[in-house]
Write a protein that holds these residues in place. Structure first.
Motif, PDB file in Angstrom:
ATOM      1  N   ILE A   1       0.834  -1.201   0.000  1.00  0.00           N
ATOM      2  CA  ILE A   1       0.000   0.000   0.000  1.00  0.00           C
ATOM      3  C   ILE A   1       0.870   1.252   0.000  1.00  0.00           C
ATOM      4  CG2 ILE A   1      -1.622   1.341   1.390  1.00  0.00           C
ATOM      5  CD1 ILE A   1      -2.916  -1.264   2.242  1.00  0.00           C
ATOM      6  N   LEU A   2       1.929   1.242   0.801  1.00  0.00           N
ATOM      7  CA  LEU A   2       2.811   2.409   0.846  1.00  0.00           C
ATOM      8  C   LEU A   2       3.489   2.648  -0.496  1.00  0.00           C
ATOM      9  CD1 LEU A   2       4.486   1.958   4.357  1.00  0.00           C
ATOM     10  CD2 LEU A   2       2.737   3.608   3.702  1.00  0.00           C
ATOM     11  N   LEU A   3       3.940   1.588  -1.136  1.00  0.00           N
ATOM     12  CA  LEU A   3       4.577   1.734  -2.442  1.00  0.00           C
ATOM     13  C   LEU A   3       3.591   2.223  -3.493  1.00  0.00           C
ATOM     14  CD1 LEU A   3       6.985   1.383  -4.326  1.00  0.00           C
ATOM     15  CD2 LEU A   3       6.334  -1.019  -4.592  1.00  0.00           C
ATOM     16  N   MET A   4       2.399   1.642  -3.526  1.00  0.00           N
ATOM     17  CA  MET A   4       1.399   2.043  -4.515  1.00  0.00           C
ATOM     18  C   MET A   4       0.935   3.476  -4.281  1.00  0.00           C
ATOM     19  SD  MET A   4       1.223  -0.493  -6.517  1.00  0.00           S
ATOM     20  CE  MET A   4      -0.173   0.027  -7.481  1.00  0.00           C
ATOM     21  N   LEU A   5       0.891   3.908  -3.026  1.00  0.00           N
ATOM     22  CA  LEU A   5       0.505   5.280  -2.743  1.00  0.00           C
ATOM     23  C   LEU A   5       1.527   6.258  -3.294  1.00  0.00           C
ATOM     24  CD1 LEU A   5      -1.343   7.342  -1.390  1.00  0.00           C
ATOM     25  CD2 LEU A   5      -0.116   6.943   0.755  1.00  0.00           C
ATOM     26  N   LEU A   6       2.804   5.953  -3.109  1.00  0.00           N
ATOM     27  CA  LEU A   6       3.846   6.825  -3.642  1.00  0.00           C
ATOM     28  C   LEU A   6       3.802   6.862  -5.167  1.00  0.00           C
ATOM     29  CD1 LEU A   6       6.335   8.594  -3.274  1.00  0.00           C
ATOM     30  CD2 LEU A   6       7.718   6.503  -3.214  1.00  0.00           C
ATOM     31  N   LEU A   7       3.626   5.710  -5.799  1.00  0.00           N
ATOM     32  CA  LEU A   7       3.559   5.671  -7.258  1.00  0.00           C
ATOM     33  C   LEU A   7       2.346   6.436  -7.780  1.00  0.00           C
ATOM     34  CD1 LEU A   7       4.565   1.955  -7.967  1.00  0.00           C
ATOM     35  CD2 LEU A   7       5.972   4.008  -8.199  1.00  0.00           C
ATOM     36  N   GLN A   8       1.239   6.368  -7.063  1.00  0.00           N
ATOM     37  CA  GLN A   8       0.049   7.095  -7.515  1.00  0.00           C
ATOM     38  C   GLN A   8       0.243   8.597  -7.366  1.00  0.00           C
ATOM     39  OE1 GLN A   8      -3.697   5.497  -6.437  1.00  0.00           O
ATOM     40  NE2 GLN A   8      -4.825   7.393  -6.787  1.00  0.00           N
ATOM     41  N   ILE A   9       0.895   9.026  -6.300  1.00  0.00           N
ATOM     42  CA  ILE A   9       1.147  10.459  -6.131  1.00  0.00           C
ATOM     43  C   ILE A   9       2.015  10.982  -7.271  1.00  0.00           C
ATOM     44  CG2 ILE A   9       2.295  12.167  -4.678  1.00  0.00           C
ATOM     45  CD1 ILE A   9       1.442  10.542  -2.253  1.00  0.00           C
ATOM     46  N   ILE A  10       3.072  10.232  -7.599  1.00  0.00           N
ATOM     47  CA  ILE A  10       3.958  10.643  -8.691  1.00  0.00           C
ATOM     48  C   ILE A  10       3.209  10.626 -10.023  1.00  0.00           C
ATOM     49  CG2 ILE A  10       6.046  10.044  -9.960  1.00  0.00           C
ATOM     50  CD1 ILE A  10       7.196   8.960  -7.370  1.00  0.00           C
ATOM     51  N   GLY A  11       2.395   9.588 -10.241  1.00  0.00           N
ATOM     52  CA  GLY A  11       1.678   9.480 -11.504  1.00  0.00           C
ATOM     53  C   GLY A  11       0.629  10.558 -11.689  1.00  0.00           C
ATOM     54  N   THR A  12      -0.117  10.868 -10.644  1.00  0.00           N
ATOM     55  CA  THR A  12      -1.167  11.879 -10.765  1.00  0.00           C
ATOM     56  C   THR A  12      -0.585  13.282 -10.919  1.00  0.00           C
ATOM     57  OG1 THR A  12      -1.293  11.922  -8.341  1.00  0.00           O
ATOM     58  CG2 THR A  12      -2.898  10.565  -9.516  1.00  0.00           C
ATOM     59  N   MET A  13       0.599  13.514 -10.390  1.00  0.00           N
ATOM     60  CA  MET A  13       1.221  14.822 -10.575  1.00  0.00           C
ATOM     61  C   MET A  13       1.747  15.012 -11.998  1.00  0.00           C
ATOM     62  SD  MET A  13       0.922  16.488  -7.726  1.00  0.00           S
ATOM     63  CE  MET A  13       2.153  17.771  -7.791  1.00  0.00           C
ATOM     64  N   GLN A  14       1.767  13.935 -12.788  1.00  0.00           N
ATOM     65  CA  GLN A  14       2.240  14.012 -14.163  1.00  0.00           C
ATOM     66  C   GLN A  14       1.121  13.713 -15.157  1.00  0.00           C
ATOM     67  OE1 GLN A  14       6.011  11.929 -14.866  1.00  0.00           O
ATOM     68  NE2 GLN A  14       6.367  11.854 -12.668  1.00  0.00           N
ATOM     69  N   VAL A  15      -0.122  13.948 -14.784  1.00  0.00           N
ATOM     70  CA  VAL A  15      -1.242  13.654 -15.663  1.00  0.00           C
ATOM     71  C   VAL A  15      -1.227  14.606 -16.862  1.00  0.00           C
ATOM     72  CG1 VAL A  15      -2.786  15.184 -14.352  1.00  0.00           C
ATOM     73  CG2 VAL A  15      -3.736  13.360 -15.769  1.00  0.00           C
ATOM     74  N   PHE A  16      -1.466  14.039 -18.044  1.00  0.00           N
ATOM     75  CA  PHE A  16      -1.455  14.848 -19.257  1.00  0.00           C
ATOM     76  C   PHE A  16      -2.503  14.396 -20.272  1.00  0.00           C
ATOM     77  CE2 PHE A  16       0.021  15.274 -23.682  1.00  0.00           C
ATOM     78  CZ  PHE A  16       0.031  16.656 -23.797  1.00  0.00           C
ATOM     79  N   THR A  17      -2.498  13.115 -20.618  1.00  0.00           N
ATOM     80  CA  THR A  17      -3.323  12.640 -21.730  1.00  0.00           C
ATOM     81  C   THR A  17      -4.803  12.876 -21.488  1.00  0.00           C
ATOM     82  OG1 THR A  17      -1.668  10.939 -22.191  1.00  0.00           O
ATOM     83  CG2 THR A  17      -3.851  10.644 -23.158  1.00  0.00           C
ATOM     84  N   ASP A  18      -5.282  12.559 -20.293  1.00  0.00           N
ATOM     85  CA  ASP A  18      -6.715  12.632 -20.024  1.00  0.00           C
ATOM     86  C   ASP A  18      -7.266  14.048 -20.168  1.00  0.00           C
ATOM     87  OD1 ASP A  18      -7.142   9.703 -18.661  1.00  0.00           O
ATOM     88  OD2 ASP A  18      -5.228  10.586 -18.112  1.00  0.00           O
ATOM     89  N   PRO A  19      -6.735  15.052 -19.461  1.00  0.00           N
ATOM     90  CA  PRO A  19      -7.283  16.405 -19.650  1.00  0.00           C
ATOM     91  C   PRO A  19      -6.968  16.993 -21.015  1.00  0.00           C
ATOM     92  CG  PRO A  19      -5.384  16.480 -18.192  1.00  0.00           C
ATOM     93  CD  PRO A  19      -5.686  15.034 -18.418  1.00  0.00           C
ATOM     94  N   PHE A  20      -5.821  16.626 -21.600  1.00  0.00           N
ATOM     95  CA  PHE A  20      -5.452  17.200 -22.899  1.00  0.00           C
ATOM     96  C   PHE A  20      -6.432  16.773 -23.986  1.00  0.00           C
ATOM     97  CE2 PHE A  20      -3.107  16.927 -26.935  1.00  0.00           C
ATOM     98  CZ  PHE A  20      -2.717  18.248 -27.079  1.00  0.00           C
ATOM     99  N   VAL A  21      -6.769  15.491 -24.024  1.00  0.00           N
ATOM    100  CA  VAL A  21      -7.668  14.989 -25.067  1.00  0.00           C
ATOM    101  C   VAL A  21      -9.125  15.284 -24.735  1.00  0.00           C
ATOM    102  CG1 VAL A  21      -8.419  12.904 -26.296  1.00  0.00           C
ATOM    103  CG2 VAL A  21      -6.017  13.197 -25.672  1.00  0.00           C
ATOM    104  N   MET A  22      -9.470  15.228 -23.459  1.00  0.00           N
ATOM    105  CA  MET A  22     -10.875  15.322 -23.097  1.00  0.00           C
ATOM    106  C   MET A  22     -11.374  16.761 -23.058  1.00  0.00           C
ATOM    107  SD  MET A  22     -12.793  13.372 -19.963  1.00  0.00           S
ATOM    108  CE  MET A  22     -12.412  11.787 -20.690  1.00  0.00           C
ATOM    109  N   THR A  23     -10.592  17.671 -22.521  1.00  0.00           N
ATOM    110  CA  THR A  23     -11.062  19.057 -22.371  1.00  0.00           C
ATOM    111  C   THR A  23     -10.120  20.087 -22.973  1.00  0.00           C
ATOM    112  OG1 THR A  23      -9.997  19.276 -20.203  1.00  0.00           O
ATOM    113  CG2 THR A  23     -12.261  18.447 -20.233  1.00  0.00           C
ATOM    114  N   GLY A  24      -8.870  19.711 -23.261  1.00  0.00           N
ATOM    115  CA  GLY A  24      -7.925  20.687 -23.772  1.00  0.00           C
ATOM    116  C   GLY A  24      -7.554  21.763 -22.765  1.00  0.00           C
ATOM    117  N   GLY A  25      -7.794  21.501 -21.484  1.00  0.00           N
ATOM    118  CA  GLY A  25      -7.487  22.477 -20.438  1.00  0.00           C
ATOM    119  C   GLY A  25      -8.681  23.277 -19.976  1.00  0.00           C
ATOM    120  N   GLY A  26      -9.770  23.255 -20.695  1.00  0.00           N
ATOM    121  CA  GLY A  26     -10.969  23.994 -20.318  1.00  0.00           C
ATOM    122  C   GLY A  26     -11.854  23.192 -19.377  1.00  0.00           C
TER     123      GLY A  26
END
Length: 327
Positions: free
Chosen positions: A249-274
């Motif tokens: 759980i501790l390892l997966m929590l750290l990986l999720q924090i790092i991954g969510t701070m680098q999110v790009f594809t989902d907002p870029f394709v879905m909303t373009g930032g808006g």
């Protein structure tokens, strides 16, 4: 014939020779040349030759871009014309950009929502799947299926689900209860939660399979002992399952924090930032600097700042959870 015992002899407990020998004097240190010769005799040269292509490939594609980015962060360049050395100017321009703090707030908001929605869900699904005996394999395939779908395809699929018209999938379901239609991606308050739900659906399968594998390694005797003591399902989960999954759980929590701070594809394709820049993230801002403004020095400077922040967060997190993960 009877053996005769030898006479008692008083042996000195501390001889002068032993007392005069300093601690560690018996250890011999090999000279650097001797170590090199020993390494060569033990097959060091063939091992190095075997790993040399791997090291060169990894260094060229992994470490060289990192070193190159360190240089680009202090230059003003579009990768076409000759670069100009500007020192700390790129970092000053990044920190002076008012959109930066909007992107920081949106990224942190996405990370928090992902932790609230997406982090406990794989654990719960893994616990349910662990209780399934006959259908565990098919359920594992179904859970992991969204991960196999290409990210852009997944985002475009959910973008159709979020169609703001009454014919959209989610709005159609709401229409059955006399609700809607809702502009899921057009509403500033709903855009980011909608993206988090899509991202959770697309990525939760990997974490679920990891938790399921960890659950399968827990000794059944622990559950039997807890059941004999009269522990309920919730008590067995809290006192047996979660402590056994602590390190995972501790390892997966750290990986999720790092991954969510680098999110790009989902907002870029879905909303373009808006809408209204409510879904602009840090990586989207880096993309805008590099490919819309053509300022790769500024983009690299923001990338290094993000890497530095993530490194500090990781170091603090590992230090705070070291004792808890080992206990």
């Amino acid at each position: 014939m009877t053996a005769t015992a030898p006479p008692d002899v008083d042996l000195p407990t501390d001889t002068p020779a032993a007392a005069a020998t300093p601690h560690g004097a018996g250890r011999t240190r090999k000279a650097p040349g001797a170590r090199l010769r020993a390494w060569m005799r033990n097959g060091g040269v063939p091992t190095l030759i075997m790993f040399l292509p791997l090291l060169l490939t990894f260094g060229y594609f992994a470490w060289w871009p990192i070193l190159k980015s360190l240089i680009l962060a202090f230059q003003q360049t579009d990768l076409i014309n000759d670069p100009t050395w500007v020192g700390m100017r790129n970092f000053e321009r990044v920190l002076a950009d008012p959109l930066l703090w909007t992107a920081v707030g949106n990224t942190v908001w996405f990370a928090l929502l992902a932790l609230l929605i997406g982090f406990p869900l794989p654990i719960l699904m893994a616990m349910v799947m662990a209780e399934l005996r006959r259908s565990r394999q098919i359920s594992s395939v179904l859970v992991y299926l969204p991960v196999i779908i290409p990210p852009v395809v997944s985002v475009l699929l959910w973008k159709q689900f979020y169609d703001p018209s009454a014919s959209g999938l989610f709005n159609t379901v709401l229409g059955w209860f006399g609700l809607g239609p809702i502009g899921w991606l057009q509403d500033p308050a709903l855009a980011m939660p909608s993206i988090v739900i899509q991202a959770t659906w697309a990525t939760a399968g990997t974490a679920t399979i990891i938790y399921l594998a960890a659950l399968m390694s827990i000794q059944a005797e622990l559950y039997d002992a807890a059941e004999v003591d009269g522990a309920s399902i919730l008590q067995r989960t809290w006192h047996v399952t979660l402590p056994q999954l602590r390190s995972v759980i501790l390892l997966m929590l750290l990986l999720q924090i790092i991954g969510t701070m680098q999110v790009f594809t989902d907002p870029f394709v879905m909303t373009g930032g808006g809408p209204e820049n409510r879904t602009v993230t840090l990586l989207m801002l880096i993309y805008n600097y590099a490919f819309l403004s053509g300022d790769f020095g500024k983009a690299t400077a923001l990338s290094l700042l993000l890497a530095l922040v993530l490194s500090v967060i990781s170091a603090i997190y590992l230090r705070l959870t070291r004792k808890w993960s080992e206990s």
